[in-house]
Structures are given as structure tokens and as C-alpha cells.
Design an enzyme around this catalytic site. Structure first.
Site, short mmCIF file in Angstrom:
data_model
loop_
_atom_site.label_atom_id
_atom_site.label_comp_id
_atom_site.label_asym_id
_atom_site.label_seq_id
_atom_site.Cartn_x
_atom_site.Cartn_y
_atom_site.Cartn_z
N LYS A 107 52.74 36.27 49.18
CA LYS A 107 52.39 37.47 48.44
C LYS A 107 51.67 38.39 49.43
CE LYS A 107 49.55 38.84 44.44
NZ LYS A 107 49.34 38.51 43.02
N THR A 124 46.71 34.22 40.20
CA THR A 124 45.26 34.16 40.44
C THR A 124 44.79 32.71 40.55
OG1 THR A 124 45.15 36.11 38.99
CG2 THR A 124 43.09 35.36 39.92
N ARG A 163 43.10 34.50 34.58
CA ARG A 163 41.88 35.31 34.57
C ARG A 163 41.15 35.34 33.23
NH1 ARG A 163 44.38 40.62 37.59
NH2 ARG A 163 45.34 39.42 39.24
N GLU A 190 54.48 36.18 36.20
CA GLU A 190 53.25 35.59 36.73
C GLU A 190 52.14 35.76 35.69
OE1 GLU A 190 51.98 37.11 40.59
OE2 GLU A 190 49.91 36.70 40.07
C1 3PG Z 1 47.61 41.07 41.05
O1 3PG Z 1 46.86 40.21 40.70
O2 3PG Z 1 48.63 40.80 41.68
C2 3PG Z 1 47.24 42.49 40.80
O3 3PG Z 1 46.17 42.58 39.92
C3 3PG Z 1 48.37 43.33 40.31
O4 3PG Z 1 48.13 44.58 40.80
P1 3PG Z 1 48.52 45.90 40.00
O5 3PG Z 1 47.74 45.86 38.70
O6 3PG Z 1 48.09 47.03 40.90
O7 3PG Z 1 49.99 45.87 39.76
#
Ligand code: 3PG
Length: 221
Positions: A136, A76, A52, A48
Site C-alpha cells: 500500500k 488499519t 478503527r 477493506e
Molecule cells: C486509509 O486508511 O487508507 C485512508 O484513511 C483512506 O484515505 P482517504 O479517506 O483519503 O481515501
């Protein structure tokens, strides 16, 4: 607009390839390509790439074009415009931390599968009403962790989740042992210092550990 069976089946096939989806944020395309090759070499092939940074779309396009053997999605995805941009950059699937009504419409109409985010039973029910089977679960740790998802199995048995947010090698298996978890997501496999120093061997090693985990619900398990 609802989620189609064909795209749900494609999403199921993508998620069944892996217990862990690395959540990746790149500030340049070259680093993105090198990182994704290192992850693939460690056995993680579903990735993924978050939208960002200013270079996120360029990085996603380069990964899709240059890294063989991976399925790269856009993460995102917050707005209709992101859906269009991600598709143009070659995204194989779309992920969002949440699920606004406008985004659900745009995402479910996209030509690739869409994995929207939920953190409550009501949000999960709204997705189910639209025919979605996968969501998710974000932010997984703060929103209730494995205990929350376990509690959803009885009332919402058809829904399967990809918990993300606060997941790491220590707690991933607890999520993956649940019958309603398809895979987990997380950034722990690509620590910022390894990314900054170009320590691809460490990223491959972390990917190897992550890819050895097993999802109970996976056909590969
Ligand atoms: C996401 O966007 O899914 C999170 O930022 C990932 O979370 P993590 O950094 O706690 O793994």
C-alpha cells in the site's frame, strides 16, 4: 519470515479483480452489510474494512458471512493482535498503513495475504528484501502522489503499489495509468452522509463510476 510466493499470487489475483478498493469504516455490522452489498452491486467486490471502531470485527464477520461475491479484507492492521483478530473474523487479506518490523513478521506469517504500507523508497526496499511484491502506498497524496510512484519504476521495477490516502474519482486514473500501480484505495465511494442516511443507491452509483476505471497493470485491463 518472508512473504511466500503462494500468498503473493493470491494477493495478485485479488488485486486484479478491481481498479478500486473502498476503504470502509463501520460503526455497526448491519450498516456494513448493506454498504458492501451496495458496493458489490456497483461492481466493487474487493473491500477493506478498517479496524478503527469497536464494531469493526463484528462488521467484518457479518460481511464475510452474509455478502456473497465479495473479497473482504481487514484494514488499519497495526499490531500483531489485530492480525489474529482479523483472521478470526474471516478476513480474506490484511492491509496496514505502515510496516513495522514486528507487524511485517506477523503479517507475512498469517494464513492470508498481507498488504503492508510504505511511503518511502527505503521502506519499499525493506519489503522487497522480505520478498514482498505489493505494498500500500500511504498516504499517497501527501507522500508524493503519482510522480513519486512513477519515479520508483526504474529503481524498483518488481514492486507494485496500491496508492491510498487522498485518492478520488478525479485523480484515480492518473495513478492507475502507472505501470507499478495494481489498484487504488479510497473512502470516496462511501461518503459519510450517504452512509448515515442509508443512501445505498448513491453508493452503488459511485461504485459503478469507480469500477469503470482501468488499471494499466491489471490482467483485466
Ligand atoms: C486509509 O486508511 O487508507 C485512508 O484513511 C483512506 O484515505 P482517504 O479517506 O483519503 O481515501
Amino acid at each position: 519470515m518472508s512473504f511466500t510466493l503462494a500468498k503473493t499470487e493470491r494477493l495478485a489475483a485479488i488485486l486484479s479483480q478491481t481498479p478500486v478498493i473502498p476503504v470502509l469504516t463501520f460503526s455497526d455490522a448491519k450498516t456494513g452489510v448493506a454498504t458492501c452489498k451496495a458496493l458489490r452491486d456497483g461492481g466493487l467486490t474487493v473491500l477493506e474494512v478498517t479496524m478503527r471502531t469497536p464494531k469493526a470485527l463484528e462488521a467484518l464477520r457479518a460481511i464475510v458471512d452474509e455478502v456473497e461475491g465479495v473479497t473482504a479484507g481487514a484494514g488499519t492492521v497495526l499490531e500483531t493482535q489485530h492480525v489474529e483478530q482479523a483472521i478470526q473474523a474471516g478476513a480474506n487479506f490484511l492491509v496496514s498503513p505502515g510496516s513495522s518490523s514486528r507487524l511485517l513478521s506477523a503479517g507475512s506469517e498469517a494464513p492470508v495475504p498481507f498488504l503492508p504500507g510504505v511511503s518511502t523508497a527505503s521502506e519499499a526496499m525493506q519489503l522487497a528484501e522480505r520478498g514482498a511484491t505489493f505494498a500500500k502506498f500511504f498516504p499517497a497524496g501527501p507522500a508524493g502522489g503519482p510522480a513519486f510512484l512513477k519515479a520508483l519504476v526504474a529503481p524498483l521495477p518488481e514492486l507494485h503499489f496500491v496508492p491510498t490516502g487522498g485518492v478520488d474519482l478525479k485523480n484515480a486514473q492518473e495513478y492507475l495509468d502507472l505501470r507499478n500501480v495494481a489498484a487504488v484505495g479510497g473512502s470516496w465511494v462511501v461518503p459519510q452522509d450517504a452512509l448515515d442516511s442509508g443512501d445505498w443507491a448513491r453508493i452503488t452509483q459511485l461504485a459503478k463510476e469507480a469500477s469503470a476505471l482501468k488499471a494499466r497493470s491489471s490482467s483485466q485491463a
